[in-house]
Write a protein that holds these residues in place. Structure first.
Motif, PDB file in Angstrom:
ATOM      1  N   GLU A 173     -49.764  24.453  77.509  1.00 38.54           N
ATOM      2  CA  GLU A 173     -49.937  23.032  77.476  1.00 38.54           C
ATOM      3  C   GLU A 173     -49.261  22.375  78.616  1.00 38.54           C
ATOM      4  N   ARG A 174     -47.904  22.798  78.713  1.00 36.21           N
ATOM      5  CA  ARG A 174     -47.092  21.926  79.716  1.00 36.21           C
ATOM      6  C   ARG A 174     -46.464  23.384  80.751  1.00 36.21           C
ATOM      7  N   ALA A 175     -46.861  23.296  81.636  1.00 33.89           N
ATOM      8  CA  ALA A 175     -46.333  24.320  82.829  1.00 33.89           C
ATOM      9  C   ALA A 175     -45.041  24.037  83.254  1.00 33.89           C
ATOM     10  N   ASP A 176     -44.230  25.085  83.667  1.00 29.37           N
ATOM     11  CA  ASP A 176     -43.153  24.859  84.377  1.00 29.37           C
ATOM     12  C   ASP A 176     -43.581  24.874  85.895  1.00 29.37           C
ATOM     13  N   ALA A 177     -44.406  25.742  86.301  1.00 26.67           N
ATOM     14  CA  ALA A 177     -44.895  25.790  87.685  1.00 26.67           C
ATOM     15  C   ALA A 177     -46.414  26.169  87.621  1.00 26.67           C
ATOM     16  N   ILE A 178     -46.905  25.671  88.745  1.00 26.31           N
ATOM     17  CA  ILE A 178     -48.589  25.773  88.972  1.00 26.31           C
ATOM     18  C   ILE A 178     -48.723  26.489  90.366  1.00 26.31           C
ATOM     19  N   LEU A 179     -49.555  27.517  90.565  1.00 22.45           N
ATOM     20  CA  LEU A 179     -49.902  27.774  91.666  1.00 22.45           C
ATOM     21  C   LEU A 179     -51.303  27.721  91.976  1.00 22.45           C
ATOM     22  N   CYS A 180     -51.693  26.888  92.685  1.00 19.09           N
ATOM     23  CA  CYS A 180     -53.162  26.387  93.011  1.00 19.09           C
ATOM     24  C   CYS A 180     -53.721  26.856  94.137  1.00 19.09           C
ATOM     25  N   PHE A 181     -54.685  27.647  94.146  1.00 23.50           N
ATOM     26  CA  PHE A 181     -55.464  28.113  95.240  1.00 23.50           C
ATOM     27  C   PHE A 181     -56.319  27.191  96.212  1.00 23.50           C
ATOM     28  N   ASP A 182     -56.567  26.047  95.391  1.00 26.19           N
ATOM     29  CA  ASP A 182     -57.578  25.177  96.146  1.00 26.19           C
ATOM     30  C   ASP A 182     -57.233  23.747  95.640  1.00 26.19           C
ATOM     31  N   ALA A 183     -56.729  23.082  96.563  1.00 25.10           N
ATOM     32  CA  ALA A 183     -56.428  21.569  96.484  1.00 25.10           C
ATOM     33  C   ALA A 183     -57.243  20.809  95.789  1.00 25.10           C
ATOM     34  N   MET A 215     -37.884  30.092  78.504  1.00 25.63           N
ATOM     35  CA  MET A 215     -39.199  30.799  78.710  1.00 25.63           C
ATOM     36  C   MET A 215     -39.772  30.133  79.924  1.00 25.63           C
ATOM     37  N   LEU A 216     -40.352  30.720  80.983  1.00 22.63           N
ATOM     38  CA  LEU A 216     -41.001  30.263  82.048  1.00 22.63           C
ATOM     39  C   LEU A 216     -42.737  30.259  81.927  1.00 22.63           C
ATOM     40  N   GLU A 217     -43.058  29.230  81.994  1.00 23.59           N
ATOM     41  CA  GLU A 217     -44.509  29.140  81.834  1.00 23.59           C
ATOM     42  C   GLU A 217     -45.364  28.692  83.042  1.00 23.59           C
ATOM     43  N   ILE A 218     -46.240  29.421  83.693  1.00 23.24           N
ATOM     44  CA  ILE A 218     -46.999  29.401  84.769  1.00 23.24           C
ATOM     45  C   ILE A 218     -48.549  29.468  84.766  1.00 23.24           C
ATOM     46  N   ILE A 219     -49.178  28.535  85.514  1.00 22.41           N
ATOM     47  CA  ILE A 219     -50.596  28.662  85.499  1.00 22.41           C
ATOM     48  C   ILE A 219     -50.854  28.805  86.817  1.00 22.41           C
ATOM     49  N   VAL A 220     -51.785  29.976  87.153  1.00 15.72           N
ATOM     50  CA  VAL A 220     -52.324  30.167  88.410  1.00 15.72           C
ATOM     51  C   VAL A 220     -54.054  29.582  88.356  1.00 15.72           C
ATOM     52  N   GLN A 221     -54.242  28.513  89.201  1.00 15.96           N
ATOM     53  CA  GLN A 221     -55.415  28.042  89.086  1.00 15.96           C
ATOM     54  C   GLN A 221     -56.299  28.097  90.536  1.00 15.96           C
ATOM     55  N   GLY A 222     -57.370  29.111  90.437  1.00 14.07           N
ATOM     56  CA  GLY A 222     -58.234  28.969  91.635  1.00 14.07           C
ATOM     57  C   GLY A 222     -59.546  28.844  91.297  1.00 14.07           C
ATOM     58  N   ARG A 223     -60.634  29.324  92.094  1.00 10.04           N
ATOM     59  CA  ARG A 223     -62.215  29.278  91.897  1.00 10.04           C
ATOM     60  C   ARG A 223     -62.469  30.845  91.915  1.00 10.04           C
ATOM     61  N   GLY A 224     -63.292  31.156  91.258  1.00  7.36           N
ATOM     62  CA  GLY A 224     -63.962  32.531  91.040  1.00  7.36           C
ATOM     63  C   GLY A 224     -64.213  33.154  92.577  1.00  7.36           C
ATOM     64  N   GLY A 225     -63.649  34.163  92.948  1.00  9.79           N
ATOM     65  CA  GLY A 225     -63.750  34.923  94.067  1.00  9.79           C
ATOM     66  C   GLY A 225     -62.562  34.552  95.227  1.00  9.79           C
ATOM     67  N   GLN A 226     -61.528  33.766  94.875  1.00 10.43           N
ATOM     68  CA  GLN A 226     -60.274  33.429  95.504  1.00 10.43           C
ATOM     69  C   GLN A 226     -59.457  34.291  95.282  1.00 10.43           C
ATOM     70  N   GLY A 227     -59.296  35.265  94.341  1.00 11.71           N
ATOM     71  CA  GLY A 227     -58.234  36.061  94.221  1.00 11.71           C
ATOM     72  C   GLY A 227     -57.121  35.569  93.142  1.00 11.71           C
ATOM     73  N   ALA A 228     -57.498  34.618  92.597  1.00 14.47           N
ATOM     74  CA  ALA A 228     -56.154  34.055  91.628  1.00 14.47           C
ATOM     75  C   ALA A 228     -56.036  34.840  90.397  1.00 14.47           C
ATOM     76  N   GLN A 229     -56.912  35.468  89.776  1.00 15.40           N
ATOM     77  CA  GLN A 229     -56.616  36.464  88.859  1.00 15.40           C
ATOM     78  C   GLN A 229     -56.023  37.553  89.186  1.00 15.40           C
ATOM     79  N   THR A 230     -56.166  38.181  90.421  1.00 13.29           N
ATOM     80  CA  THR A 230     -55.393  38.947  90.968  1.00 13.29           C
ATOM     81  C   THR A 230     -53.844  38.838  91.456  1.00 13.29           C
ATOM     82  N   ALA A 231     -53.694  37.471  91.696  1.00 14.65           N
ATOM     83  CA  ALA A 231     -52.460  36.869  92.037  1.00 14.65           C
ATOM     84  C   ALA A 231     -51.840  36.812  90.787  1.00 14.65           C
TER      85      ALA A 231
END
Length: 184
Positions: free
Chosen positions: A65-75, A1-17
């Protein structure tokens, strides 16, 4: 199973991504679970999207709790608590103009792929909307979904400027590909 977290700030489009990424995996025939968490539910506060992908039905019902990959919109979000969900095998794609060597020095125990998604988006006439460029880079970094599937997601689901979003996705993919070849 691949577990991914997409993290951003409200208004950046992270939820859409996160939604587009989940749709792309599903379009490839995978089983997908996607859910989101909103901080203060206002522009600028951290928002997270969580995605699980597998060949079999996903029955796990808890936070990642432990992601295989993270996509971060804001460093600026690459700090605890987000990094608490990563380990040495977690692949992190971050929207950043800083070079990979700088990230390697800053976070030596993590694998970080920086992508200047803002520059890519601006070059495609998308302004500050970085999710298409980041999704292309992320797809290349983790090896899925395939670029033609991601491109079609952009064409089918972009509310505005679908051709430009598809082009930004392709450019993000190419940027990550060049970086990964350089560091291999």
């Amino acid at each position: 199973m691949l577990e991914i977290i997409v993290q951003g700030r409200g208004g950046q489009g992270a939820q859409t991504a996160g939604n587009l990424l989940a749709r792309a995996f599903f379009a490839e025939g995978r089983q997908v679970q996607a859910f989101a968490s909103y901080g203060g539910a206002r522009r600028g506060t951290p928002v997270s999207s969580f995605i699980r992908v597998d060949e079999r039905p996903v029955r796990l019902r808890c936070d990642i709790e432990r992601a295989d990959a993270i996509l971060c919109f804001d460093a600026s979000l690459l700090a605890p608590p987000l990094l608490d969900r990563a380990d040495g095998r977690t692949l992190i794609v971050v929207n950043s103009s800083r070079p990979a060597a700088e990230w390697a020095a800053k976070l030596p125990s993590h694998r970080v792929v920086p992508v200047d998604a803002l520059a890519i988006s601006r070059s495609q006439g998308l302004g500050r909307i970085v999710n298409s460029a980041l999704l292309g880079a992320f797809a290349r970094a983790i090896g899925n979904p395939a670029l033609p599937v991601m491109r079609q997601m952009m064409l089918d689901h972009s509310a505005k400027l679908p051709q430009e979003n598809a082009a930004a996705c392709e450019t993000g993919f190419e940027h990550a590909d060049a970086l990964l070849r350089e560091t291999a």
